[in-house]
Motif scaffolding. Structure first.
Motif: not given
Length: 155
Positions: A117-141
């Motif tokens: 469950n923790a991994v699933r919620s972490g994955l959702e948060a990471a996917q959200s970060k990826l879709s909203s990343a505004s620069n290449e460094a944030d996208k890579a992280a």
């Protein structure tokens, strides 16, 4: 004269061969992170690793190799025949000519200890970060986070 010396050294450097100093059906494994040691020169039968060149298995007398680990499961086949599974985030594996193996990972946890469950919620948060990343460094992280969480889910 200098050319022959260079050629002779190059031939020695480019030679790949099976480990010749090992004997038996086990090899010594050292496996750890900066935070904990899992194995310290303990004999095992086989280790399976996730690397940048794909998953591969290590048996006694394996070709000496250095591999870069990617997020995934390291499976260790013990002398008694049990299989222990650990998730690693990244790291390196070195297989020496004497068949000893050293695996150094940045993070290690037993697969059985992973909270799905923790991994699933972490994955959702990471996917959200990826879709909203505004620069290449944030996208890579964010992509690194997504890759790690997806590998944990697969474990």
């Amino acid at each position: 004269m200098a050319f022959r010396s260079i050629v002779a050294r190059s031939a020695a450097l480019c030679r790949r061969a099976m480990a010749t100093e090992a004997s038996g059906n086990t090899f010594p494994l050292t496996f750890g992170s900066p935070y904990k040691a899992i194995y310290d020169n303990s004999n095992v039968k086989q280790v399976d690793l996730p690397s940048t060149t794909g998953h591969f298995g290590i048996l006694p007398q394996h070709v000496p190799t250095i591999a870069i680990l990617v997020p995934g499961t390291v499976s260790i086949h013990t002398e008694s025949g049990e299989v222990e599974k650990y998730f690693v985030s990244s790291g390196t594996a070195t297989i020496h000519a004497d068949s000893s193996v050293q695996i150094l990972a940045e993070e290690i946890c037993a697969v059985a200890d992973i909270d799905e469950n923790a991994v699933r919620s972490g994955l959702e948060a990471a996917q959200s970060k990826l879709s909203s990343a505004s620069n290449e460094a944030d996208k890579a992280a964010a992509q690194i986070e997504v890759d790690v969480y997806q590998s944990m889910m697969a474990a």
